[in-house]
Design an enzyme around this catalytic site. Structure first.
Site, PDB file in Angstrom:
ATOM      1  CE  LYS A 119      -3.798   2.334   2.361  1.00  0.00           C
ATOM      2  NZ  LYS A 119      -4.550   2.437   3.554  1.00  0.00           N
ATOM      3  CD  GLU A 145       9.285  -6.325   6.479  1.00  0.00           C
ATOM      4  OE1 GLU A 145       9.170  -5.270   5.954  1.00  0.00           O
ATOM      5  OE2 GLU A 145       9.195  -6.459   7.846  1.00  0.00           O
ATOM      6  N   GLY A 152      -4.853  -2.042   4.843  1.00  0.00           N
ATOM      7  CA  GLY A 152      -3.929  -3.191   4.434  1.00  0.00           C
ATOM      8  C   GLY A 152      -4.463  -4.409   4.611  1.00  0.00           C
ATOM      9  NE  ARG A 153      -5.857  -4.048  10.982  1.00  0.00           N
ATOM     10  CZ  ARG A 153      -5.379  -2.689  11.106  1.00  0.00           C
ATOM     11  NH1 ARG A 153      -4.011  -2.629  10.339  1.00  0.00           N
ATOM     12  NH2 ARG A 153      -5.672  -1.831  11.764  1.00  0.00           N
ATOM     13  CD  GLU A 192      -1.058  -4.355  11.601  1.00  0.00           C
ATOM     14  OE1 GLU A 192      -1.852  -4.359  10.722  1.00  0.00           O
ATOM     15  OE2 GLU A 192       0.041  -4.178  11.438  1.00  0.00           O
ATOM     16  CG  HIS A 201      -1.916 -35.248  17.078  1.00  0.00           C
ATOM     17  ND1 HIS A 201      -2.249 -36.325  17.777  1.00  0.00           N
ATOM     18  CD2 HIS A 201      -2.659 -35.025  16.003  1.00  0.00           C
ATOM     19  CE1 HIS A 201      -3.228 -36.919  17.088  1.00  0.00           C
ATOM     20  NE2 HIS A 201      -3.513 -36.317  16.040  1.00  0.00           N
ATOM     21  CE  LYS A 226       6.254  -0.770   9.768  1.00  0.00           C
ATOM     22  NZ  LYS A 226       5.472  -0.001   8.800  1.00  0.00           N
TER      23      LYS A 226
END
Ligand code: F6P
Length: 524
Positions: free
Chosen positions: A203, A209, A263-264, A349, A380, A489
């Protein structure tokens, strides 16, 4: 607005909790054998079974009173009308417009024409890639599409691509999120750069990254196909097209989406391009349609039957009245493995906040820790903690009615395990050996999808989006910003020279840690 914890309806709910006296769902089932029907609602074609919640009709009435007092219906209307609900960034959160057809305007500008244009571009491009009209620089057909993004720019597409594998008849979709180049190396292993298309999703188009991985991908493709690498092998999805063109994208390779897409909440936009290429635009539009059906219900269904609102209200009941600091998301199905991290980001978030909309520090708990994993493997691994751990945990089970694979009997077994887990959490078991005893009394909701297909996946994800919004609205917090992620950041940028071995980190604890790491790097 009155702080959540001081609202009279909440105070009444706390008194009601005390009256319930720790009654478990098992005991409540004994009190009322018809609670199954009363506490089951549908939403689009999803069915939500709340009957294993530690709640009765009175609880439900109290929760709905809370929602009324907190103005949930008004908050929903503000959200859908394009109001600037994200107050700290002064913008709307109108992702629902991407999957609906209402004539909404933001700041006086109608959004439909822009959405329509963007959708048509997505359609033409994804079809061109799928049909081999868009090819790599050397004339190869695109066989793999790699999404480069992180957080909200990756979790949704990655989840959807895996969940919809049976609908995928186009290029294979892969995803790279991590700054760790090992993930990049693993993802490109065996790929031919000449037949690979990268979709750079960011965005802001500044995320470290994504930009680092995009640069690595450009070098990898460039080595093989030369100067035309970006033109034929890279497209961008971003709210900042000017940054993408400055990076080197031709303008026609940039798919822009508006700032009001958070974003999400962005899978429904051009962020979903890798999915649209994998499954085709008609199937992608069914994903949108399934989400839209939930939007309509969220906006119009009375609270007592409004599934996203109820999911939020029971979450608040568990979190704030019954003290569940953790919440488990357990989808039963391998292809739904991406759901827990997706919901985790959405919840934590969005609602991992410590101040309310008026800037007051809250005196109540907000988002729980969201954990999870797909069943049955999780049984498990960490389910032991659910059954006998010392923390109270609420759980969502997600079950798909029709088989997702080719073997109906193994699916029946999968369903048996999902039902068994929720029963075990509710009822527990008494034994003379204390280490065998499971206390039970642990609340869960089961969401049932008729099938794992684009439509129902769209519904499921929209259900969680609205649940998270409703929770935030009830608590009176802003679910659409994420300022807390900025500090780390900034610090990472400042200490990068020291991490690379030149200069010193200002903080003594960080200096100490980097010294340990550097020493080990040299001791090879
Ligand atoms: O750092 C958190 C975050 O900002 C998320 O909210 C977002 O989805 C993700 O990073 C990626 O951001 P972008 O799409 O701008 O690269």
């Amino acid at each position: 607005m009155t702080p959540f914890s001081a609202s009279p309806a909440w105070q009444r709910l706390l008194a009601h909790r005390d009256d319930l006296g720790g009654k478990t769902a098992r005991e409540l089932w004994r009190d009322d054998a018809a609670r199954g029907e009363k506490l089951t609602v549908t939403c689009a074609e999803l069915v939500l079974d709340f009957s294993k919640q530690r709640a009765n009709a009175e609880t439900l009435a109290g929760l709905c009173a809370l929602a009324r007092e907190r103005g949930l219906a008004e908050s929903i209307e503000r959200l859908f009308s394009g109001a600037h609900v994200n107050v700290t960034e002064d913008r709307a959160a109108l992702h629902m417009a991407l999957r609906g057809d209402e004539n909404v305007s933001i700041d006086g500008v109608a959004v439909r024409p822009e959405i329509h244009r963007a959708r048509e571009r997505m359609r033409v491009f994804s079809q061109a890639v799928r049909e081999g009209h868009w090819r790599g620089a050397t004339g190869e057909r695109i066989r793999t599409v790699v999404g480069l993004g992180v957080g909200g720019s990756s979790l949704g597409p990655k989840l959807a691509a895996r969940a919809l594998r049976s609908a995928s008849d186009g290029p294979e979709a892969r995803f790279i999120e991590n700054l760790d180049s090992a993930e990049f190396d693993d993802a490109i292993a065996g790929l031919d750069p000449a037949a690979t298309l990268f979709v750079v999703v960011s965005k802001t188009f500044t995320t470290e990254e994504t930009m680092a991985n995009a640069a690595a991908a450009r070098a990898w493709v460039g080595q093989r196909v030369g100067a035309a690498a970006v033109e034929r092998h890279f497209v961008a999805a971003t709210a900042h097209p000017e940054r993408a063109t400055a990076w080197g994208f031709p303008a026609c390779n940039v798919f822009a989406f508006p700032e009001w897409v958070g974003g999400r909440f962005s899978l429904w936009s051009e962020v979903g391009l890798p999915v649209a290429i994998a499954i085709g635009m008609p199937a992608f539009e069914r994903l949108l349609a399934g989400a839209h059906a939930v939007d309509l219900e969220f906006r119009s269904t009375p609270l007592e039957r409004n599934a996203p609102a109820l999911l939020a209200l029971f979450a608040i009941w568990n979190r704030n009245a019954l003290g569940c600091a953790s919440h488990a998301v357990l989808p039963y199905g391998a292809r739904l493995a991406g759901l827990p991290p997706y919901v985790q980001a959405l919840e934590m978030e969005s609602n991992g906040k410590r101040v309310d909309l008026e800037g007051r520090t809250v005196d109540f708990a907000t988002a729980p820790v969201v954990v999870g994993g797909e069943g049955t493997p999780g049984q498990h691994a960490f389910h032991q903690w659910l059954h006998q751990g010392t923390d109270a945990v609420s759980t969502d089970f997600v079950v798909v009615a029709r088989p997702m694979g080719t073997d109906g009997d193994r699916h029946a077994r999968l369903v048996a395990h999902a039902a068994a887990q929720s029963e075990a959490l509710m009822n527990g078991v008494e034994a003379k050996e204390p280490w065998i005893t499971c206390p039970g009394g642990r609340a869960s909701t089961t969401v049932v999808l008729p099938a794992l297909d684009p439509y129902h996946l769209g519904s499921l994800l929209a259900l969680y989006e609205h649940k998270v919004f409703a929770e935030g609205a009830l608590w009176g917090i802003n679910s659409f910003d994420q300022w807390g992620v900025e500090l780390g950041k900034r610090i990472a940028g400042a200490i990068l020279p020291a991490a690379r071995g030149s200069g010193e980190a200002p903080d003594p604890a960080t200096r100490h840690l980097l010294a340990i790491i550097h020493k080990l790097q040299q001791s090879e």
